[in-house]
Design an enzyme around this catalytic site. Structure first.
Site, PDB file in Angstrom:
ATOM      1  N   HIS A  54      -5.031  18.435   9.321  1.00 38.27           N
ATOM      2  CA  HIS A  54      -4.829  17.583   8.142  1.00 38.27           C
ATOM      3  C   HIS A  54      -3.383  17.122   8.128  1.00 38.27           C
ATOM      4  O   HIS A  54      -2.457  17.944   8.206  1.00 38.27           O
ATOM      5  CB  HIS A  54      -5.163  18.346   6.864  1.00 38.27           C
ATOM      6  CG  HIS A  54      -5.146  17.481   5.650  1.00 38.27           C
ATOM      7  ND1 HIS A  54      -4.693  17.910   4.429  1.00 38.27           N
ATOM      8  CD2 HIS A  54      -5.509  16.190   5.477  1.00 38.27           C
ATOM      9  CE1 HIS A  54      -4.793  16.933   3.540  1.00 38.27           C
ATOM     10  NE2 HIS A  54      -5.285  15.868   4.161  1.00 38.27           N
ATOM     11  N   ASP A  55      -3.165  15.813   8.015  1.00 39.46           N
ATOM     12  CA  ASP A  55      -1.816  15.277   8.168  1.00 39.46           C
ATOM     13  C   ASP A  55      -0.827  15.855   7.164  1.00 39.46           C
ATOM     14  O   ASP A  55       0.333  16.117   7.507  1.00 39.46           O
ATOM     15  CB  ASP A  55      -1.811  13.743   8.126  1.00 39.46           C
ATOM     16  CG  ASP A  55      -2.580  13.144   6.956  1.00 39.46           C
ATOM     17  OD1 ASP A  55      -2.943  13.876   6.023  1.00 39.46           O
ATOM     18  OD2 ASP A  55      -2.823  11.909   7.002  1.00 39.46           O
ATOM     19  N   THR A  56      -1.278  16.107   5.939  1.00 38.39           N
ATOM     20  CA  THR A  56      -0.348  16.676   4.957  1.00 38.39           C
ATOM     21  C   THR A  56       0.021  18.114   5.325  1.00 38.39           C
ATOM     22  O   THR A  56       1.155  18.547   5.107  1.00 38.39           O
ATOM     23  CB  THR A  56      -0.939  16.630   3.537  1.00 38.39           C
ATOM     24  OG1 THR A  56      -1.348  15.293   3.248  1.00 38.39           O
ATOM     25  CG2 THR A  56       0.089  17.057   2.505  1.00 38.39           C
ATOM     26  N   GLY A  95      -2.078   4.270  13.290  1.00 44.42           N
ATOM     27  CA  GLY A  95      -1.760   5.542  13.934  1.00 44.42           C
ATOM     28  C   GLY A  95      -0.691   5.336  14.981  1.00 44.42           C
ATOM     29  O   GLY A  95      -0.345   4.206  15.337  1.00 44.42           O
ATOM     30  N   GLU A 115       3.882  -1.003  -4.751  1.00 45.90           N
ATOM     31  CA  GLU A 115       3.369  -1.859  -3.679  1.00 45.90           C
ATOM     32  C   GLU A 115       2.422  -2.922  -4.234  1.00 45.90           C
ATOM     33  O   GLU A 115       2.446  -4.086  -3.796  1.00 45.90           O
ATOM     34  CB  GLU A 115       2.653  -1.019  -2.623  1.00 45.90           C
ATOM     35  CG  GLU A 115       3.564  -0.136  -1.789  1.00 45.90           C
ATOM     36  CD  GLU A 115       4.566  -0.933  -0.965  1.00 45.90           C
ATOM     37  OE1 GLU A 115       4.311  -2.120  -0.687  1.00 45.90           O
ATOM     38  OE2 GLU A 115       5.610  -0.366  -0.609  1.00 45.90           O
ATOM     39  N   THR A 162       2.451   6.025  -0.372  1.00 48.72           N
ATOM     40  CA  THR A 162       1.568   5.305  -1.291  1.00 48.72           C
ATOM     41  C   THR A 162       1.045   6.263  -2.357  1.00 48.72           C
ATOM     42  O   THR A 162       0.947   5.929  -3.531  1.00 48.72           O
ATOM     43  CB  THR A 162       0.397   4.677  -0.519  1.00 48.72           C
ATOM     44  OG1 THR A 162       0.929   3.787   0.468  1.00 48.72           O
ATOM     45  CG2 THR A 162      -0.505   3.899  -1.447  1.00 48.72           C
ATOM     46  N   GLY A 213      -7.944  13.614   5.618  1.00 47.15           N
ATOM     47  CA  GLY A 213      -8.932  14.664   5.392  1.00 47.15           C
ATOM     48  C   GLY A 213     -10.316  14.148   5.051  1.00 47.15           C
ATOM     49  O   GLY A 213     -10.565  12.941   5.030  1.00 47.15           O
TER      50      GLY A 213
END
Length: 475
Positions: free
Chosen positions: A240-242, A17, A308, A263, A82
């Protein structure tokens, strides 16, 4: 002289973070990362948790740093991943750490739930794709376990709301994060408690849902005093980050699709209402909350995970490539013709991704790459083809034309991938900004402060503040 407004965004990912400070003045703004911290999963007694106290400790360390430097802060906003949640007791005590979505305790739980609530009924009510770690499945699994924190909880709080509570002492449940739970009714945009009651799961632990921009409270006096700060307001941004990231898409109008690329790839459109029908069910699209009451109608796609994991295999063998080197290698083998389906189950968590790719290609009768560059080219082209297919699906649902694809997040820095995606889709690809999640977070704080009026003004300001690249399709 116009006043300067400073907004602090805590942007928490599943592995790390950071805190970003944005300064607004005269209709423009700048951003600076001021703190970074780890946020990993810990295992204890066969259960997997988020160390929420460690994350809280990093928040306080960051605030103390800013206090020592004499930085003024107008407000604070928090966004995270989430579905996960923690428990608060009747006396306000935190009842342990939140369980992590990667805990396998929900394996097989959806199938158990469907015996009581059929799959189509659950999707029809919530519009959320079926993933075993959805909050409703976690609560059902915890009920079956007799999980003590649930038994003694007064309320559950999703992770960004839990962290806001730890800072302020006040509890809210923000719309965008609640929408990921698989428990929210899409028509009322409140929790469908009847679903939980059918499953024998407590519904009294759920709070009413509030929209982004709500003031949660102010910093607890003990925190403010310890950090040398006033009691700064904490705002419920798009938790929510998105959702925060999509709020920062620098689009000119509604005629766009978005791709949050990292990712994992989240690809969708912004709609005025949820899209729930037999076709969206069949194609496994999801309806998650956005700002201004919008819905993020999207599909989860395996993204750079495959590259990755392939890179991890090579690195173990002493071949470690930078991102720039991999882009150049892909271009050198642009004509390699084999393709994979990135969402095929065999690529979810193989022990050896290179071997998984080879096995898939042999089973499909395709040529296996003969060098590392061909693997990279194969992955890039396969992702671009997948994006093309999903955009075609989205066109079947949208009531507007899709004229551009906006790519945000870390993947927006990959020029080769952006160009090949534009070529595959036949429409322009606009890449950037990379830091969309933190930008959306601070923009929603600016909006709560009255500095911007709606998402379109936010997006116009973002377009001026951050450079983006446009990739036109090669005919």
């Amino acid at each position: 002289m116009a006043a300067t407004h400073n907004f602090l965004a805590f942007d928490c990912g599943a592995t790390s973070g950071r805190a970003v400070l944005a300064s607004f003045k005269d209709g423009s703004f700048t951003m600076e990362e001021v703190y970074r911290f780890p946020s990993g999963i810990i295992e204890l007694g066969g259960k997997y948790y988020w160390d929420i106290l460690a994350i809280y400790g990093h928040f306080c360390n960051c605030l103390a740093d800013l206090g020592r430097k004499g930085v003024g802060i107008d407000s604070i906003g928090i966004d995270t991943w989430g579905v996960d949640f923690g428990f608060v007791a009747d006396d306000g005590s935190l009842l342990g750490n939140p369980r992590a979505y990667r805990d396998p305790y929900t394996d097989g739980i959806p199938e158990e739930v469907f015996k009581t609530i059929p799959r189509d009924e659950l999707y029809g009510a919530t519009g959320i794709q079926i993933l075993n770690f959805n909050s409703i499945f976690q609560l059902y699994a915890q009920t079956r376990e007799g999980f003590a924190p649930l038994r003694y909880a007064k309320h559950i709080l999703f992770v960004p709301d839990l962290l806001s509570y730890m800072l302020t002492g006040n509890k809210v449940c923000e719309y965008t994060i609640a929408s990921t739970s698989g428990m929210m009714d899409q028509s009322s945009r409140q929790f469908n408690k009847g679903l939980l009651e059918k499953l024998g799961v407590r519904s009294d632990v759920l709070l009413p849902i509030v929209q982004p921009g709500e003031k949660v409270g102010v910093l607890r006096k003990s925190i403010a005093d310890a950090c040398g700060l006033p009691q700064v307001p904490v705002i419920a941004v798009a938790g929510h980050d998105t959702a925060s990231a999509i709020a920062a898409v620098p689009a000119e109008d509604e005629h766009f699709a978005y791709l949050s690329s990292g990712t994992w790839s989240l690809m969708g459109i912004e709609t005025k209402a949820p899209v729930i029908n037999a076709e969206s069910t069949r194609l496994n699209f999801t309806n998650e909350g956005g700002i201004d009451g919008t819905t993020r109608f999207l599909k989860n796609i395996t993204g750079m995970w495959i590259l990755e994991q392939t890179r991890k295999v090579w690195k173990a063998k002493g071949r470690d490539y930078s991102y720039a080197e991999m882009e150049a290698m892909a271009r050198a083998e642009k004509g390699f013709a084999s393709r994979i389906d990135p969402d095929a189950p065999c690529f979810a968590a193989p022990a050896d991704m290179v071997e998984a790719i080879d096995t898939y290609l042999r089973e499909k009768g395709q040529a296996v790459p003969q060098n590392d560059a061909q693997y990279i080219s194969l992955i890039y082209h396969s992702l671009a083809d997948k994006y093309r297919d999903v955009v075609e699906m989205l066109r079947g649902f949208a009531d507007f034309s899709i004229d551009k694809l906006h790519v945000i997040g870390g993947g927006s820095a990959n020029d080769t991938m952006s160009q090949w995606t534009a070529d595959a889709l036949g429409i322009p690809v606009v890449a950037g900004p990379m830091e969309a999640t933190a930008i959306g977070n601070v923009m929603l704080q600016a909006r709560a402060a009255g500095l911007v009026k709606d998402r379109w003004e936010m997006r116009r300001m973002i377009a001026k503040a951050f450079s983006v690249k446009t990739f036109n399709p090669n005919k």
